[in-house]
Design a protein around this motif. Sequence first.
Motif, PDB file in Angstrom:
ATOM      1  N   ALA A 296      49.573 -57.680  44.293  1.00  0.00           N
ATOM      2  CA  ALA A 296      50.800 -58.025  45.027  1.00  0.00           C
ATOM      3  C   ALA A 296      50.905 -59.523  45.286  1.00  0.00           C
ATOM      4  O   ALA A 296      51.886 -59.983  45.861  1.00  0.00           O
ATOM      5  CB  ALA A 296      50.845 -57.256  46.348  1.00  0.00           C
ATOM      6  N   ALA A 311      45.811 -57.541  54.751  1.00  0.00           N
ATOM      7  CA  ALA A 311      47.183 -57.947  55.056  1.00  0.00           C
ATOM      8  C   ALA A 311      48.076 -56.717  55.129  1.00  0.00           C
ATOM      9  O   ALA A 311      48.933 -56.599  55.993  1.00  0.00           O
ATOM     10  CB  ALA A 311      47.706 -58.919  54.004  1.00  0.00           C
ATOM     11  N   PHE A 312      47.880 -55.794  54.202  1.00  0.00           N
ATOM     12  CA  PHE A 312      48.691 -54.571  54.247  1.00  0.00           C
ATOM     13  C   PHE A 312      47.859 -53.392  53.785  1.00  0.00           C
ATOM     14  O   PHE A 312      46.920 -53.532  53.013  1.00  0.00           O
ATOM     15  CB  PHE A 312      49.952 -54.713  53.375  1.00  0.00           C
ATOM     16  CG  PHE A 312      49.686 -54.692  51.883  1.00  0.00           C
ATOM     17  CD1 PHE A 312      49.192 -55.811  51.240  1.00  0.00           C
ATOM     18  CD2 PHE A 312      49.932 -53.537  51.127  1.00  0.00           C
ATOM     19  CE1 PHE A 312      48.938 -55.794  49.868  1.00  0.00           C
ATOM     20  CE2 PHE A 312      49.691 -53.516  49.757  1.00  0.00           C
ATOM     21  CZ  PHE A 312      49.189 -54.645  49.131  1.00  0.00           C
ATOM     22  N   THR A 313      48.199 -52.215  54.307  1.00  0.00           N
ATOM     23  CA  THR A 313      47.558 -50.983  53.849  1.00  0.00           C
ATOM     24  C   THR A 313      48.614 -49.929  53.519  1.00  0.00           C
ATOM     25  O   THR A 313      48.322 -48.967  52.818  1.00  0.00           O
ATOM     26  CB  THR A 313      46.631 -50.389  54.940  1.00  0.00           C
ATOM     27  OG1 THR A 313      47.316 -50.437  56.198  1.00  0.00           O
ATOM     28  CG2 THR A 313      45.331 -51.168  55.036  1.00  0.00           C
ATOM     29  N   GLU A 314      49.829 -50.117  54.038  1.00  0.00           N
ATOM     30  CA  GLU A 314      50.867 -49.098  53.864  1.00  0.00           C
ATOM     31  C   GLU A 314      51.276 -48.963  52.395  1.00  0.00           C
ATOM     32  O   GLU A 314      51.082 -49.881  51.616  1.00  0.00           O
ATOM     33  CB  GLU A 314      52.112 -49.458  54.698  1.00  0.00           C
ATOM     34  CG  GLU A 314      52.967 -50.612  54.166  1.00  0.00           C
ATOM     35  CD  GLU A 314      52.444 -51.989  54.559  1.00  0.00           C
ATOM     36  OE1 GLU A 314      51.312 -52.097  55.064  1.00  0.00           O
ATOM     37  OE2 GLU A 314      53.177 -52.968  54.318  1.00  0.00           O
ATOM     38  N   ARG A 316      53.745 -49.317  49.536  1.00  0.00           N
ATOM     39  CA  ARG A 316      54.882 -50.219  49.351  1.00  0.00           C
ATOM     40  C   ARG A 316      55.560 -49.896  48.032  1.00  0.00           C
ATOM     41  O   ARG A 316      54.899 -49.677  47.025  1.00  0.00           O
ATOM     42  CB  ARG A 316      54.436 -51.684  49.330  1.00  0.00           C
ATOM     43  CG  ARG A 316      53.784 -52.154  50.616  1.00  0.00           C
ATOM     44  CD  ARG A 316      53.505 -53.654  50.565  1.00  0.00           C
ATOM     45  NE  ARG A 316      54.731 -54.409  50.655  1.00  0.00           N
ATOM     46  CZ  ARG A 316      55.272 -54.842  51.781  1.00  0.00           C
ATOM     47  NH1 ARG A 316      54.688 -54.611  52.940  1.00  0.00           N
ATOM     48  NH2 ARG A 316      56.406 -55.525  51.775  1.00  0.00           N
ATOM     49  N   ILE A 317      56.867 -49.848  48.059  1.00  0.00           N
ATOM     50  CA  ILE A 317      57.611 -49.708  46.812  1.00  0.00           C
ATOM     51  C   ILE A 317      58.238 -51.056  46.538  1.00  0.00           C
ATOM     52  O   ILE A 317      59.103 -51.502  47.283  1.00  0.00           O
ATOM     53  CB  ILE A 317      58.674 -48.598  46.902  1.00  0.00           C
ATOM     54  CG1 ILE A 317      57.983 -47.271  47.242  1.00  0.00           C
ATOM     55  CG2 ILE A 317      59.441 -48.481  45.584  1.00  0.00           C
ATOM     56  CD1 ILE A 317      58.921 -46.108  47.392  1.00  0.00           C
ATOM     57  N   GLU A 318      57.738 -51.736  45.519  1.00  0.00           N
ATOM     58  CA  GLU A 318      58.205 -53.083  45.225  1.00  0.00           C
ATOM     59  C   GLU A 318      58.924 -53.090  43.878  1.00  0.00           C
ATOM     60  O   GLU A 318      58.663 -52.264  43.015  1.00  0.00           O
ATOM     61  CB  GLU A 318      57.029 -54.069  45.190  1.00  0.00           C
ATOM     62  CG  GLU A 318      56.259 -54.196  46.500  1.00  0.00           C
ATOM     63  CD  GLU A 318      57.053 -54.918  47.600  1.00  0.00           C
ATOM     64  OE1 GLU A 318      58.110 -55.508  47.296  1.00  0.00           O
ATOM     65  OE2 GLU A 318      56.605 -54.864  48.768  1.00  0.00           O
ATOM     66  N   LEU A 323      57.119 -58.460  40.786  1.00  0.00           N
ATOM     67  CA  LEU A 323      55.686 -58.444  40.478  1.00  0.00           C
ATOM     68  C   LEU A 323      55.376 -58.390  38.983  1.00  0.00           C
ATOM     69  O   LEU A 323      54.300 -58.806  38.564  1.00  0.00           O
ATOM     70  CB  LEU A 323      55.002 -57.281  41.215  1.00  0.00           C
ATOM     71  CG  LEU A 323      54.971 -57.433  42.737  1.00  0.00           C
ATOM     72  CD1 LEU A 323      54.336 -56.230  43.401  1.00  0.00           C
ATOM     73  CD2 LEU A 323      54.204 -58.698  43.125  1.00  0.00           C
TER      74      LEU A 323
END
Lengths: 613, 613
Positions: A296, A311-314, A316-318, A323
């Motif tokens: 990411a 920084a993040f664990t959730e 994510r739909i990117e 990307l």
Amino acid sequence: MKTVQLTMLREGIEEVRKVPRGTNLLEALQGFDDFDFDAPCGGKGTCGKCRVLVDGEVSAPEPQEKRFLSSLTLEKGERLACMITLQGDCVVSPLFNSSGAAIVSDHAVYEGTVDPPFQAVRIEYAPPSLDDQRSNTVRVSESLTRALEQDEQYRSVKLPLHLLNRLSGLVSDTGSSLTLSLLDGFPWAVLPRDAGPGYGVAVDIGTTTVVAYLVHLGSGKVGGIVSGLNLQKSWGGDVISRVQAVIDSGPGPQQRAIAGQLSRMLYRLVEEADILWEDLRGVSIAGNTVMMHLFAGIDPRTIAAAPFIPAFTEMRIESSALLLPRLPLTIPLILLPSISGFIGADIVAGMLATGIREQNKPAMLIDIGTNGEIVLGDRRRIVACSTAAGPAFEGATISCGLGGIPGAINRVFLSPAEEMKWTTIADDLPLGICGSGIIDLMALLVRTGLVDETGRLLPPDELPGDVPEDLRARVREEGFFIARRRDGHDLLFTAKDVREVQLAKAAVAAGIEVLLEEYGIGPEEISRVHLAGGFGSFIDIESAVATGLLPGALTERIVPAGNTAGAGALRVLLSARDFKHVQELAGQVDYVELSGSMSFQEKYVEQMFFSQH
Amino acid sequence: MKTVQLTMLREGIEEVRKVPRGTNLLEALQGFDDFDFDAPCGGKGTCGKCRVLVDGEVSAPEPQEKRFLSSLTLEKGERLACMITLQGDCVVSPLFNSSGAAIVSDHAVYEGTVDPPFQAVRIEYAPPSLDDQRSNTVRVSESLTRALEQDEQYRSVKLPLHLLNRLSGLVSDTGSSLTLSLLDGFPWAVLPRDAGPGYGVAVDIGTTTVVAYLVHLGSGKVGGIVSGLNLQKSWGGDVISRVQAVIDSGPGPQQRAIAGQLSRMLYRLVEEADILWEDLRGVSIAGNTVMMHLFAGIDPRTIAAAPFIPAFTEMRIESSALLLPRLPLTIPLILLPSISGFIGADIVAGMLATGIREQNKPAMLIDIGTNGEIVLGDRRRIVACSTAAGPAFEGATISCGLGGIPGAINRVFLSPAEEMKWTTIADDLPLGICGSGIIDLMALLVRTGLVDETGRLLPPDELPGDVPEDLRARVREEGFFIARRRDGHDLLFTAKDVREVQLAKAAVAAGIEVLLEEYGIGPEEISRVHLAGGFGSFIDIESAVATGLLPGALTERIVPAGNTAGAGALRVLLSARDFKHVQELAGQVDYVELSGSMSFQEKYVEQMFFSQH
């Protein structure tokens, strides 16, 4: 600033870059596209793997290089890329070809009901006319909002920019209806009239290897697999080196490396399966927490030091537009959720794949790679921990260690005539020893008493009397002779190598004990132990038990589970239920932090001992 | 495929591209970065503006070129770029330097209460520890959700990827609170502890010119202005040519051209004002509907043919990461809403800027550029239409017409001695005539009877007896002599030029009448007529009335309104109320489609006549 010309010769192809004089050669090589190169120590000169043949003006050999290269070899121009600074133009040939690695990419098959999370929503609208000149977005999104209005959370639907071109053509050409592909209530694609269910790609970004599966969203059948070593390896073989590289130069270079690699893998899957890009509905991605960050483009450094915060664990739909900008279309990338800095999306995917959270009896998932992640639980409760197993089992910290590539010794055993035998991957001449070979060898050394209870590799004069003659002949002051390498060097397993394995196995074994204690059960109550990943597929379970890595009480219930990360990523594409469940999983797992745990510390010390049977 | 080498010489700088042999020179030139070049006819060889000096192997002169270039000139290598195909290597110098254009960039000042739509939300959270290892996104977004929970529509807040790096550093370093900058409930930036209100940039993307204003979000003061000709001009001077270019080669090239130009303008604003990029909170963008499409990379072709449907008209907040990828940070781009394919965001912004929708008495907004857009209304109701004025008033369809650049004749009048006089922009030697000059000249020709009621330019032998001698001497068979151009050619205003102006003025005048009829009032009930844009600022209102472009009854109430598009874009950055209102405006305007309207057709024919006073 003076620049020098660097020419790389690879498989007969010459590529040229201009770089500032004084650039480190390894860093300069990292600038080549598709640079496929091993530097597991991350450029510290301690692994000796980034060997190159270099011709031109470069800095003089460093003392570290002499540990790996003889003076004759150095004279021929063989060097470690990480130790060289460029003084003038030069030509470089990498000496280490790492293609053809043994990567676990099977087992990723889905057997449940196929019901993908991608929704095809057909909408109807009034055709445009001089009396109704509403824009295409207004026309379509009003209809879409109506079509979804039963669903409270999607009250207002916004059409993304990348859809508008396609939409405009369709609204003008076809008149009054079209079909949108939605994921999680958000429209991603306009589907042609005769669109089938389409395809998805499930990706497992391992620290070492990357595997991508093309799956048909109608049948659930895997229609193509591509894999390769993670090209981030030129920034180091383990996650710590990769994090260090981000601290030095930001997350950009490694993001571009993995994004480029994944884009090419998608290209190959689409080409080889002869499908249309437009049929690709989405990509799901699993990996450990650091790999998810690097993909990411997010700095993972806070994971590497206490209190180990990602920084993040959730989930994510990117958008692939951000990307994977080189793809010829915009699709959703589903980044699977992680649980903590050390229990990543690969383990979450593994929980899905092994169905742990749906079982009535507790099962265990063990994934030993750079770290050893352990999960224990059933549908009532799940606990998980991560042990610093270190990359010993991936060969990185072992003097003659290798990843699972052709020529790696992967099996070591005593023949009936009590002679030590070994096999290599692809039956190649030996190059080094990989994880499964290391475990076999350790088990052999422990069983025969060449390594004592405390982990000491006995010197020749202290060997017990009953040591088979062939083994006895292999014991030297510098270490245990395994085989002659294809270049004539001796492969030795040193006291330090034994120590590395000892530390790693103690960490995993203690982690298992802590989880059992935390869960309040004994090993006998565990229904099954899923051994994930390459290591789990290739190791000999008896050897693993003999070294004390896995508890003997579980021997019968240990099963190799294959690439559970890839299999879990597949499930997210094929099952709307799993797509939903995976987002809830993270909240259902109790992560047990071992750093600073007294109980772990005690068990770790106990498990440092080897028990002779 | 053979390639040839094309060298462009611009201001002493040589740039080289390889292109396939047979490439059209104009298209090849479009591939150079920052290509600044006029081709108002879009490459059809009819405007004669894309003159270049070319040396090398190119195709022979076409008949069209001989209309614009003498055989002597052609021999020297002067050619029209759009008529040339490249046969071999060649060197090209553009002959037309279009810098220094007269662009209206003043008047964009905001006098209301400064209350920007950007929200700074301070949130508090528990600092990370070994007992609380939640990821930074979970930690921050839970707090943010709490902070916003009074606001129903923002129940679930998702932190965008580009924020995570900054967030991670801050959470680790500063502990327990931080400030986020939100727009429309969506977080875009993490603000440093001592952040001020920051800056915004308001942009008006005109078909011809682009203007950007840097504004301080605390004081509302404009701290910098940059402007330039829209670099899309090399795909044609008017929207129709630009749309045609999209049909030929997709929206990508023009999107990249305007995105590159806007990125450089932002760079200049930031550099010259000596502010930090981090202080830039967002950019608002107005333009006609086609410009909005091209900036967003969306194919506008459905606007160009009946039933004239735009892909989008709604306000969109898009990430600069997608549309301006070269910026060093990610900020929100506020694309102002349009009303229809022909009433764009520039007019919507103009309605904001002139305050039409807040007045008790009806006012009118007229923007004459490539099209003539007319808005009429007050706080009860607003009607709008767009007339195909054609680019006559921008000089594009006039044989000796020019945009408002140095050397363009911008004023034409009779001296007390009854001699015709003219002035040029920047007092340069004359090059051609621009919009305000065209209107003056037309008014003069009509007043003195050189053009009769039907629009016929009288031949020398039919002139009335009372025509002043100086004018009489200018009348030739081929047209009316205006002046000698700086290269010695004669500038003539031809019968066809008169016709072009006649068509354009009839369309605008008829549009005004249709709107008055639709609204049910006479011209005397209009409180004010705002003349927007460059044309509105520079034309002589009496000349406009004399030609019949604007109704005589309104003369006293016509005021130049400056760049209302830019001023409206500024308001959206400075007023949360206007940010909200602008989204509602579109729904409050009744768009009157003139194409196919019988009433318009009748009035159009009536207005074709000139009335001699």
